[in-house]
Scaffold this active site. Sequence first.
Site, short mmCIF file in Angstrom:
data_model
loop_
_atom_site.label_atom_id
_atom_site.label_comp_id
_atom_site.label_asym_id
_atom_site.label_seq_id
_atom_site.Cartn_x
_atom_site.Cartn_y
_atom_site.Cartn_z
N ASP A 21 17.68 -61.24 -15.15
CA ASP A 21 16.81 -61.83 -14.13
C ASP A 21 17.07 -61.26 -12.73
O ASP A 21 16.42 -61.64 -11.78
CB ASP A 21 16.93 -63.36 -14.12
CG ASP A 21 18.32 -63.83 -13.75
OD1 ASP A 21 19.28 -63.04 -13.87
OD2 ASP A 21 18.47 -65.00 -13.34
N GLU A 22 18.02 -60.34 -12.63
CA GLU A 22 18.27 -59.68 -11.34
C GLU A 22 17.73 -58.25 -11.39
O GLU A 22 17.54 -57.68 -12.45
CB GLU A 22 19.78 -59.66 -11.05
CG GLU A 22 20.33 -61.06 -10.87
CD GLU A 22 21.80 -61.04 -10.51
OE1 GLU A 22 22.21 -60.15 -9.76
OE2 GLU A 22 22.51 -61.93 -10.98
#
Length: 104
Positions: free
Chosen positions: A84-85
């Site tokens: 998710d980064e």
Amino acid sequence: MEFCPKCKSLMYPKEGEMSCKKCGYVKISETDKTELVSKTSRDNSDVTVLEEDTDIGLPTTNARCPECGHNLAYWWLRQLRSADESETRFFKCTKCQKTWREYD
């Protein structure tokens, strides 16, 4: 890769069986193939960036090298943190071969 039929978690090989660490479900392996499992751990600070001449064919961009000041570098993206980064951008100077990274 095999998933537990009860809780849908990843199952791990153990002594000829597949075992779920979450719910404890055990399945006897149906095949005679040998499962390969890495027993070594990797230090999080170790990141293989590029090996040998793998920079051949990479795209180039205008980026100032912090080592020699040259303005042309190869670039590529690598997912180092959780999904998710954002990915990390790597650069490699076409002149001095210095490698550096950039974060968002």
